[in-house]
Design an enzyme around this catalytic site. Sequence first.
Site, PDB file in Angstrom:
ATOM      1  N   GLY A 114      -4.923  -4.064   7.804  1.00 56.34           N
ATOM      2  CA  GLY A 114      -6.043  -3.130   7.909  1.00 56.34           C
ATOM      3  C   GLY A 114      -7.051  -3.486   8.980  1.00 56.34           C
ATOM      4  O   GLY A 114      -7.592  -2.609   9.663  1.00 56.34           O
TER       5      GLY A 114
ATOM      6  N   THR B 148       0.843  -1.191   0.000  1.00 56.71           N
ATOM      7  CA  THR B 148       0.000   0.000   0.000  1.00 56.71           C
ATOM      8  C   THR B 148       0.883   1.247   0.000  1.00 56.71           C
ATOM      9  O   THR B 148       1.983   1.218   0.554  1.00 56.71           O
ATOM     10  CB  THR B 148      -0.870  -0.028   1.272  1.00 56.71           C
ATOM     11  OG1 THR B 148      -1.829  -1.051   1.108  1.00 56.71           O
ATOM     12  CG2 THR B 148      -1.576   1.284   1.530  1.00 56.71           C
TER      13      THR B 148
ATOM     14  N   ARG C 249     -14.256  -6.377   0.483  1.00 52.94           N
ATOM     15  CA  ARG C 249     -13.497  -6.078   1.714  1.00 52.94           C
ATOM     16  C   ARG C 249     -12.822  -4.699   1.594  1.00 52.94           C
ATOM     17  O   ARG C 249     -12.225  -4.365   0.577  1.00 52.94           O
ATOM     18  CB  ARG C 249     -12.443  -7.168   1.921  1.00 52.94           C
ATOM     19  CG  ARG C 249     -11.520  -6.958   3.124  1.00 52.94           C
ATOM     20  CD  ARG C 249     -10.240  -6.271   2.757  1.00 52.94           C
ATOM     21  NE  ARG C 249      -9.302  -6.198   3.874  1.00 52.94           N
ATOM     22  CZ  ARG C 249      -8.236  -5.413   3.908  1.00 52.94           C
ATOM     23  NH1 ARG C 249      -7.955  -4.630   2.889  1.00 52.94           N
ATOM     24  NH2 ARG C 249      -7.441  -5.411   4.949  1.00 52.94           N
ATOM     25  N   VAL C 250     -12.924  -3.914   2.642  1.00 51.04           N
ATOM     26  CA  VAL C 250     -12.212  -2.632   2.697  1.00 51.04           C
ATOM     27  C   VAL C 250     -11.386  -2.613   3.981  1.00 51.04           C
ATOM     28  O   VAL C 250     -11.892  -2.987   5.046  1.00 51.04           O
ATOM     29  CB  VAL C 250     -13.196  -1.436   2.699  1.00 51.04           C
ATOM     30  CG1 VAL C 250     -12.434  -0.118   2.768  1.00 51.04           C
ATOM     31  CG2 VAL C 250     -14.081  -1.468   1.460  1.00 51.04           C
ATOM     32  N   GLY C 251     -10.122  -2.206   3.875  1.00 53.27           N
ATOM     33  CA  GLY C 251      -9.267  -2.107   5.057  1.00 53.27           C
ATOM     34  C   GLY C 251      -9.242  -0.678   5.591  1.00 53.27           C
ATOM     35  O   GLY C 251     -10.149   0.117   5.351  1.00 53.27           O
ATOM     36  N   ASP C 252      -8.185  -0.363   6.288  1.00 52.56           N
ATOM     37  CA  ASP C 252      -8.059   0.960   6.918  1.00 52.56           C
ATOM     38  C   ASP C 252      -7.737   2.090   5.938  1.00 52.56           C
ATOM     39  O   ASP C 252      -8.023   3.262   6.203  1.00 52.56           O
ATOM     40  CB  ASP C 252      -6.913   0.923   7.932  1.00 52.56           C
ATOM     41  CG  ASP C 252      -5.588   0.621   7.218  1.00 52.56           C
ATOM     42  OD1 ASP C 252      -5.469  -0.483   6.644  1.00 52.56           O
ATOM     43  OD2 ASP C 252      -4.701   1.499   7.184  1.00 52.56           O
TER      44      ASP C 252
HETATM   45  N1  ASP Z   1      -3.663  -1.471   5.067  1.00 52.36           N
HETATM   46  C1  ASP Z   1      -3.884  -2.122   3.793  1.00 52.36           C
HETATM   47  C2  ASP Z   1      -5.174  -2.900   3.861  1.00 52.36           C
HETATM   48  O1  ASP Z   1      -5.423  -3.548   4.869  1.00 52.36           O
HETATM   49  C3  ASP Z   1      -2.777  -3.006   3.412  1.00 52.36           C
HETATM   50  C4  ASP Z   1      -1.419  -2.350   3.466  1.00 52.36           C
HETATM   51  O2  ASP Z   1      -1.245  -1.326   4.078  1.00 52.36           O
HETATM   52  O3  ASP Z   1      -0.492  -2.844   2.870  1.00 52.36           O
HETATM   53  O4  ASP Z   1      -5.907  -2.891   2.911  1.00 52.36           O
END
Ligand code: ASP
Length: 310
Positions: A222, A168, A196-199
């Site tokens: 995330g 990321t 799916r959505v992360g942080d």
């Molecule tokens: N934080 C990102 C996610 O969980 C992954 C990453 O930072 O590499 O989507």
Amino acid sequence: MIPAIIVHGGAWDIPPELHADHRAGCRAAAEAGWIVLATGGSALDAVEAAVRVMEDHPVFDAGRGSHLNRDGVVELDAGMMDGRTLMAGAVACVKRIANPISLARRVLHDSEHVFLVGEGAERFAEEAGIPLCDPAELIVERERLLWEARRRTNDERRTEFGRRSSDTVGAVAMDAAGNLAVGNSTGGTSFKHPGRVGDTPIIGCGLYADNTMGAAACTGWGEQIMKAVLAKTTVDQIALLRSATDAANVAIAYFEHRIGGRGGVICISPAGQVAWAFSTPHLAYAYRTADMPEVVAEVGVRAIARERRE
Ligand code: ASP
């Protein structure tokens, strides 16, 4: 010392053979952002320019080159925040946007909303005149082969984050007027569940900026970062401790000890102090402040937070 910029290119166990590409990609991004700042551009302009460079670089998990989800599709998330006005814009689960950071910025400026997802976000892009791309253009051979291998073994088990790739990208900048801005962009975790959505695009979790307190961008696992509201936690600590370095260390220590968190944070204080910290084996990053002759780009080795003082 202002202006200042710091970018990240992911926190995980980055294999040695990828270190040079990560350093080069982060350097190019920080240089692109620096040129904007050095020529009087805004922190928002610098963040967008830096993140776009990394979205276009296939080594990173953002834009073209991102991980595929279980359906074999790239789904992208991005967010931006303006520390002067606290205006924010974010998009998630977009499949036809080559540079989601620019779409997030249009949401920030031109939408009455803060967060748009999926088809609705893509419709907003069309209304805003941002061209839609063919989803196939976002897929690179490396990721297609990884997806094929994972599908063949039918491996849907959860793997510990940090042992897998996750690159990321994000940037935090302070311009010559002292304004802070932050942006993040990602393809998320590999073989993720569709939707799916992360942080990364979530205000307070993956990113936060407030001129009066500081700005931070996160990368890493995330699902954990969201629980720790890590970007706002870091910014709160900057305001409390009046040190970006101490704040990054305290936030990552809390994240690690409270929930075994795996990730990293980059940040800038209102005084223009740049810092980073991480609990993964590596963090790819690059930065430049006004007292430096050029960008420094590194793949850092875990648990050391450093700083650039004025
Ligand atoms: N934080 C990102 C996610 O969980 C992954 C990453 O930072 O590499 O989507």
